[in-house]
Design a protein around this motif. Structure first.
Motif, PDB file in Angstrom:
ATOM      1  N   PRO A  63       0.810  -1.215   0.000  1.00 44.63           N
ATOM      2  CA  PRO A  63       0.000   0.000   0.000  1.00 44.63           C
ATOM      3  C   PRO A  63       0.842   1.263   0.000  1.00 44.63           C
ATOM      4  CG  PRO A  63       0.206  -0.807   2.242  1.00 44.63           C
ATOM      5  CD  PRO A  63       0.964  -1.766   1.365  1.00 44.63           C
ATOM      6  N   ARG A  66      -1.679   6.545   2.378  1.00 48.62           N
ATOM      7  CA  ARG A  66      -2.961   6.618   3.063  1.00 48.62           C
ATOM      8  C   ARG A  66      -3.467   5.226   3.448  1.00 48.62           C
ATOM      9  NH1 ARG A  66      -4.296  10.857  -0.983  1.00 48.62           N
ATOM     10  NH2 ARG A  66      -4.318  12.885   0.062  1.00 48.62           N
ATOM     11  N   ASN A  67      -3.405   4.277   2.502  1.00 50.08           N
ATOM     12  CA  ASN A  67      -3.827   2.916   2.826  1.00 50.08           C
ATOM     13  C   ASN A  67      -2.922   2.283   3.878  1.00 50.08           C
ATOM     14  OD1 ASN A  67      -6.163   2.592   1.275  1.00 50.08           O
ATOM     15  ND2 ASN A  67      -5.028   1.970  -0.537  1.00 50.08           N
ATOM     16  N   TRP A  68      -1.640   2.581   3.829  1.00 52.52           N
ATOM     17  CA  TRP A  68      -0.702   2.089   4.839  1.00 52.52           C
ATOM     18  C   TRP A  68      -1.086   2.589   6.226  1.00 52.52           C
ATOM     19  CZ3 TRP A  68       2.699   4.879   7.987  1.00 52.52           C
ATOM     20  CH2 TRP A  68       3.680   4.133   8.659  1.00 52.52           C
ATOM     21  N   LEU A  70      -4.092   3.554   7.190  1.00 52.38           N
ATOM     22  CA  LEU A  70      -5.357   2.932   7.579  1.00 52.38           C
ATOM     23  C   LEU A  70      -5.158   1.490   8.032  1.00 52.38           C
ATOM     24  CD1 LEU A  70      -7.691   4.263   4.734  1.00 52.38           C
ATOM     25  CD2 LEU A  70      -7.717   4.964   7.144  1.00 52.38           C
ATOM     26  N   ARG A  71      -4.195   0.793   7.439  1.00 50.75           N
ATOM     27  CA  ARG A  71      -3.976  -0.614   7.773  1.00 50.75           C
ATOM     28  C   ARG A  71      -3.101  -0.812   9.000  1.00 50.75           C
ATOM     29  NH1 ARG A  71      -3.556  -4.703   2.660  1.00 50.75           N
ATOM     30  NH2 ARG A  71      -5.511  -4.096   1.639  1.00 50.75           N
ATOM     31  N   THR A  74      -4.270   2.095  12.265  1.00 51.43           N
ATOM     32  CA  THR A  74      -5.716   2.286  12.162  1.00 51.43           C
ATOM     33  C   THR A  74      -6.220   3.222  13.262  1.00 51.43           C
ATOM     34  OG1 THR A  74      -5.900   0.029  11.322  1.00 51.43           O
ATOM     35  CG2 THR A  74      -7.934   1.122  12.018  1.00 51.43           C
ATOM     36  N   GLU A 140     -11.196   1.796   2.011  1.00 50.83           N
ATOM     37  CA  GLU A 140      -9.809   2.062   1.664  1.00 50.83           C
ATOM     38  C   GLU A 140      -9.769   2.730   0.289  1.00 50.83           C
ATOM     39  OE1 GLU A 140      -6.770  -1.093   3.732  1.00 50.83           O
ATOM     40  OE2 GLU A 140      -7.521  -1.559   1.732  1.00 50.83           O
ATOM     41  N   TYR A 141      -8.626   3.313  -0.025  1.00 52.86           N
ATOM     42  CA  TYR A 141      -8.437   3.848  -1.369  1.00 52.86           C
ATOM     43  C   TYR A 141      -8.229   2.691  -2.344  1.00 52.86           C
ATOM     44  CZ  TYR A 141      -8.073   8.557   0.490  1.00 52.86           C
ATOM     45  OH  TYR A 141      -8.356   9.752   1.114  1.00 52.86           O
ATOM     46  N   ARG A 143      -7.014   0.041  -4.979  1.00 55.44           N
ATOM     47  CA  ARG A 143      -5.698  -0.578  -5.092  1.00 55.44           C
ATOM     48  C   ARG A 143      -5.222  -0.535  -6.540  1.00 55.44           C
ATOM     49  NH1 ARG A 143      -3.427  -6.024  -2.340  1.00 55.44           N
ATOM     50  NH2 ARG A 143      -1.468  -6.183  -3.526  1.00 55.44           N
ATOM     51  N   PRO A 160     -11.403   6.571  -2.813  1.00 51.74           N
ATOM     52  CA  PRO A 160     -11.873   5.621  -1.796  1.00 51.74           C
ATOM     53  C   PRO A 160     -12.984   4.750  -2.372  1.00 51.74           C
ATOM     54  CG  PRO A 160     -11.774   7.864  -0.918  1.00 51.74           C
ATOM     55  CD  PRO A 160     -11.615   7.965  -2.399  1.00 51.74           C
TER      56      PRO A 160
END
Length: 278
Positions: A63, A66-68, A70-71, A74, A140-141, A143, A160
């Motif tokens: 990721p 931003r996804n990183w 969120l994961r 969190t 999530e955004y 992929r 997203p």
């Protein structure tokens, strides 16, 4: 509010102070600044404004930033708001967000923005809206497996992905970059390379672009990029149809640069396809 604000950055010592000051200390439960190895005073600015600093190093694959976040970091809140360092919350925006989140069935919200160019707030041009406020853990955004063909370590034009309903915050966030025209040109050169590569990969993997799960806005944009006249079409729409002429010479310059950006993407795309066929 039950809200986390996340600000992804890299070398944003000029923009970040106004962004963090506008957020304030009583708007959100947590404020995170996600930094990609800045070499200026970005980290010091973040700490001095009470934000929590997180270091991020991209390896070229999913990721991205931003996804990183969120994961792997969190937020513990129900909602997350992503802001760029050159985006400034007004009291009206904060008030409307607070009212919206107090009782809503929506999964996410589109935010509205006011563009600034050469120090002037633009009255005309295409309206700028994007989804940057949504429920934690449900969205999530999109992929995109880039396999190192990009230098953008943050989701730029990825959207997203959500299945529920979307609300709208009408009060406008000020989108005001203080780093000057050189930064603007470098940023859009980087974005143009990313867009061209994404379009090239999409065309190579499918005989029909309609097979891709793009939003209506994305479909329009990529159909525009498929035409060598996309930049000219954008200029006509932005300057004449959407009232860019109201901003005088500044509006004309802004529309011309954006038209050049679309033309650059088309040229980069043509170059990639020509090289592939050799």
């Amino acid at each position: 509010m039950d809200l986390t604000v996340a600000v992804p950055v890299r070398n944003e010592e000029k923009n970040l102070p106004m962004c963090l000051q506008a957020i304030g200390v009583d708007f959100a439960q947590s404020i995170f600044v996600i930094d990609s190895g800045s070499t200026d005073a970005t980290a010091e600015v973040a700490r001095s404004h009470g934000a929590q600093l997180i270091d991020f190093e991209w390896d070229g694959y999913f990721p991205k930033k931003r996804n990183w976040f969120l994961r792997y970091h969190t937020p513990r809140t129900k909602w997350v708001l992503f802001l760029d360092a050159d985006e400034i919350l007004s009291p009206a925006v904060k008030k409307e967000i607070a009212a919206a989140l107090s009782d809503t069935r929506h999964q996410g919200f589109l935010l509205s923005y006011s563009n600034y160019f050469l120090g002037r707030r633009l009255r005309g041009g295409y309206p700028l809206r994007k989804m940057a406020l949504f429920r934690v853990g449900e969205i999530e955004y999109e992929r995109i497996d880039e396999d190192r063909w990009s230098q953008c370590d943050m989701e730029v034009h990825e959207h997203p992905i959500l299945n529920g309903s979307v609300g709208l915050i009408r009060s406008r966030i000020d989108h005001r970059d203080l780093r000057g025209i050189d930064s603007y040109m470098r940023k859009h050169n980087e974005y143009a390379a990313w867009e061209a590569n994404r379009m090239h990969v999409a065309r190579s993997s499918s005989s029909s672009l309609s097979n891709h799960p793009w939003s209506q806005k994305q479909r329009f944009k990529y159909s525009l990029l498929s035409s060598k006249f996309g930049g000219f079409i954008y200029f006509l729409g932005s300057y004449f149809l959407m009232g860019g002429w109201r901003d005088g010479s500044v509006g004309f310059a802004f529309a011309m640069l954006k038209a050049g950006y679309f033309t650059q993407i088309a040229c980069r795309l043509k170059e990639l396809e020509t090289n592939r066929l050799r």
